[in-house]
Design a protein around this motif. Structure first.
Motif, mmCIF file in Angstrom:
data_model
loop_
_atom_site.group_PDB
_atom_site.id
_atom_site.type_symbol
_atom_site.label_atom_id
_atom_site.label_comp_id
_atom_site.label_asym_id
_atom_site.label_seq_id
_atom_site.Cartn_x
_atom_site.Cartn_y
_atom_site.Cartn_z
ATOM 1 N N GLY A 56 14.223 -30.518 -3.607
ATOM 2 C CA GLY A 56 13.895 -31.329 -2.438
ATOM 3 C C GLY A 56 14.518 -32.707 -2.475
ATOM 4 O O GLY A 56 13.954 -33.655 -1.928
ATOM 5 N N VAL A 57 15.699 -32.841 -3.082
ATOM 6 C CA VAL A 57 16.362 -34.136 -3.178
ATOM 7 C C VAL A 57 17.121 -34.409 -1.879
ATOM 8 O O VAL A 57 17.988 -33.642 -1.494
ATOM 9 N N PRO A 58 16.777 -35.504 -1.182
ATOM 10 C CA PRO A 58 17.445 -35.801 0.095
ATOM 11 C C PRO A 58 18.652 -36.719 -0.080
ATOM 12 O O PRO A 58 18.702 -37.521 -1.012
ATOM 13 N N THR A 59 19.597 -36.581 0.826
ATOM 14 C CA THR A 59 20.695 -37.528 0.951
ATOM 15 C C THR A 59 20.865 -37.848 2.432
ATOM 16 O O THR A 59 20.590 -37.003 3.282
ATOM 17 N N TYR A 60 21.320 -39.068 2.715
ATOM 18 C CA TYR A 60 21.441 -39.528 4.094
ATOM 19 C C TYR A 60 22.763 -40.240 4.325
ATOM 20 O O TYR A 60 23.300 -40.892 3.429
ATOM 21 N N ALA A 61 23.235 -40.152 5.553
ATOM 22 C CA ALA A 61 24.348 -40.993 5.960
ATOM 23 C C ALA A 61 23.829 -42.423 6.067
ATOM 24 O O ALA A 61 22.671 -42.651 6.423
ATOM 25 N N GLY A 62 24.708 -43.373 5.803
ATOM 26 C CA GLY A 62 24.290 -44.766 5.850
ATOM 27 C C GLY A 62 23.747 -45.188 7.209
ATOM 28 O O GLY A 62 22.859 -46.038 7.298
ATOM 29 N N SER A 63 24.286 -44.586 8.255
ATOM 30 C CA SER A 63 23.908 -44.980 9.607
ATOM 31 C C SER A 63 22.480 -44.584 9.985
ATOM 32 O O SER A 63 21.935 -45.111 10.962
ATOM 33 N N VAL A 64 21.885 -43.660 9.242
ATOM 34 C CA VAL A 64 20.532 -43.190 9.581
ATOM 35 C C VAL A 64 19.514 -43.500 8.495
ATOM 36 O O VAL A 64 18.311 -43.305 8.709
ATOM 37 N N LYS A 65 19.969 -43.990 7.358
ATOM 38 C CA LYS A 65 19.059 -44.257 6.249
ATOM 39 C C LYS A 65 18.007 -45.277 6.671
ATOM 40 O O LYS A 65 18.332 -46.309 7.265
ATOM 41 N N THR A 69 14.219 -39.057 8.402
ATOM 42 C CA THR A 69 13.657 -38.443 7.196
ATOM 43 C C THR A 69 13.833 -36.942 7.271
ATOM 44 O O THR A 69 13.424 -36.318 8.260
ATOM 45 N N ILE A 70 14.455 -36.371 6.233
ATOM 46 C CA ILE A 70 14.623 -34.929 6.164
ATOM 47 C C ILE A 70 13.582 -34.372 5.200
ATOM 48 O O ILE A 70 13.272 -34.985 4.175
#
Length: 117
Positions: A56-65, A69-70
Motif C-alpha cells: 500500500g505504498v503511495p506515490t504522487y505527482a508533484g502537482s497533486v501531492k 489521496t490514493i
C-alpha cells in the motif's frame, strides 16, 4: 487479463472534491500496483498517483501531492482517488491503470473530470 472499470468523474467547481473508483476483475492476483493517469485536451497522458497492491505504498505527482489521496481495498480489488481542492488544471480524462508483476500494463476506459473556475 485484467479488466478495469472507473467511476466517479463529473463536473465540479474549483475548490471542490471528487472521488474516483476503479474496480479490477480477472487475474487481479497478478497485479503489483494500480494507479491513475490523466490526459487533458491536446496534452500527453501524465501520471497522477499509484499504490502498490501489497504494502500500500503511495506515490504522487508533484502537482497533486497534498491534495489527492490514493487508497486501495484489496478485498474489493478496488483503488480510489480522493481529489480535494480541485483546480481547473485538474480537468481531463482520468484513466485507471494496473501493472502486473510481469510488467504488463492494463488500462480502463477513462472517466471525465471537469473543474470549472
Amino acid at each position: 487479463q485484467v479488466q478495469l472499470v472507473e467511476s466517479g468523474g463529473g463536473l465540479v467547481q474549483a475548490g471542490g472534491s471528487l472521488r474516483l473508483s476503479c474496480a479490477a476483475s480477472g487475474r487481479t492476483f497478478s497485479l503489483s500496483s494500480m494507479g491513475w493517469f490523466r490526459q487533458a485536451p491536446g496534452e500527453e497522458r501524465e501520471f497522477v498517483a499509484a499504490i502498490t497492491t501489497s504494502g500500500g505504498v503511495p506515490t504522487y505527482a508533484g502537482s497533486v501531492k497534498g491534495r489527492f489521496t490514493i487508497s486501495r481495498d484489496n478485498a474489493k480489488n478496488t483503488v480510489y482517488l480522493q481529489m480535494n481542492s480541485l483546480k481547473p488544471d485538474d480537468t481531463g480524462v482520468y484513466y485507471c491503470a494496473a501493472r502486473a508483476g510481469s510488467g504488463t500494463n492494463f488500462w480502463g476506459q477513462g472517466t471525465q473530470v471537469t473543474v470549472s473556475s
